[in-house]
Motif scaffolding. Structure first.
Motif, mmCIF file in Angstrom:
data_model
loop_
_atom_site.group_PDB
_atom_site.id
_atom_site.type_symbol
_atom_site.label_atom_id
_atom_site.label_comp_id
_atom_site.label_asym_id
_atom_site.label_seq_id
_atom_site.Cartn_x
_atom_site.Cartn_y
_atom_site.Cartn_z
ATOM 1 N N GLN A 193 0.830 -1.197 0.000
ATOM 2 C CA GLN A 193 0.000 0.000 0.000
ATOM 3 C C GLN A 193 0.869 1.252 0.000
ATOM 4 O OE1 GLN A 193 -2.851 -0.131 3.190
ATOM 5 N NE2 GLN A 193 -4.001 -1.836 2.284
ATOM 6 N N SER B 259 -6.939 2.391 -3.434
ATOM 7 C CA SER B 259 -8.188 2.706 -2.744
ATOM 8 C C SER B 259 -8.139 2.241 -1.290
ATOM 9 C CB SER B 259 -9.358 2.049 -3.469
ATOM 10 O OG SER B 259 -10.560 2.273 -2.780
ATOM 11 N N ARG B 260 -7.691 0.998 -1.066
ATOM 12 C CA ARG B 260 -7.589 0.488 0.307
ATOM 13 C C ARG B 260 -6.571 1.298 1.109
ATOM 14 N NH1 ARG B 260 -7.827 -4.287 -2.419
ATOM 15 N NH2 ARG B 260 -5.613 -4.689 -2.176
ATOM 16 N N ASP C 81 -8.125 4.588 2.142
ATOM 17 C CA ASP C 81 -9.072 4.364 3.236
ATOM 18 C C ASP C 81 -8.334 4.167 4.558
ATOM 19 O OD1 ASP C 81 -11.178 4.564 1.459
ATOM 20 O OD2 ASP C 81 -11.497 2.388 1.300
ATOM 21 N N GLU D 263 -6.822 7.480 5.663
ATOM 22 C CA GLU D 263 -7.851 8.353 6.225
ATOM 23 C C GLU D 263 -8.186 7.946 7.650
ATOM 24 O OE1 GLU D 263 -12.351 9.971 5.161
ATOM 25 O OE2 GLU D 263 -11.454 8.389 3.952
ATOM 26 N N ALA D 264 -8.320 6.648 7.879
ATOM 27 C CA ALA D 264 -8.610 6.178 9.236
ATOM 28 C C ALA D 264 -7.466 6.498 10.190
ATOM 29 C CB ALA D 264 -8.867 4.662 9.213
#
Length: 174
Positions: free
Chosen positions: A127, A160-161, A164, A167-168
């Motif tokens: 990632q 995308s993952r 996410d 962001e978390a």
């Protein structure tokens, strides 16, 4: 054995010098975002340029040169991270501060991005690689996929993952 091209050594050397000057800092930044310390990032970038110099005659276009350098940096960073993981498994008492020095903000980004960089560093390797290539280097998903040796849909879904997860992480209280 192939014959050497009919290009004077000085011309090849000058081209390499220009390529090096134009891309050294970008390659160090890319490596730094992946390995988290300046000295190792510089080593990875240097190794990438050495590998490129060895294979120079097979790389034909400027776009291919940059792609080859980026691939070498990514692979070099992966090797460093694998060696670190092995060392951590075999060393009983290695503290995080001695095992890994954070890259200084001056090398990677503006100081206000340091919280973001810390969050990016906490992501899984794949990632982190996708985010660095896609958003720091502004590469298209197809280019990211090609550099990492995955399909374009894998690059997109990983990005995308990663976003996410990032962001978390950024919403978590510190």
């Amino acid at each position: 054995m192939r014959d050497a091209p009919d290009v004077p050594i000085t011309a090849v050397s000058d081209d390499f010098d220009q390529l090096f000057r134009r891309n050294w800092l970008a390659m160090v930044r890319l490596a730094g975002l992946l390995v988290d310390d300046v000295a190792t990032a510089e080593d990875v970038a240097q190794d990438a340029f050495v590998a490129f110099q060895r294979r120079r005659t097979t790389v034909r276009t400027p776009d291919a040169e940059l792609a080859y350098l980026r691939t070498c940096v990514i692979n070099g960073a992966r090797s460093v991270l694998r060696r670190r993981a092995v060392a951590r498994r075999h060393l009983v008492s290695v503290s995080d501060s001695t095992a890994q020095t954070l890259v200084t903000a001056e090398v990677l980004a503006a100081p206000e991005d340091s919280e973001l960089l810390i969050a990016v560093r906490s992501l899984p390797r794949r990632q982190r690689e996708v985010l660095v290539l896609r958003y720091w280097l502004d590469l298209a998903h197809a280019d990211v996929a090609r550099l990492l040796g995955v399909s374009e849909s894998t690059a997109k879904s990983t990005a995308s993952r990663a976003l996410d997860a990032l962001e978390a992480l950024m919403k978590e209280p510190r």
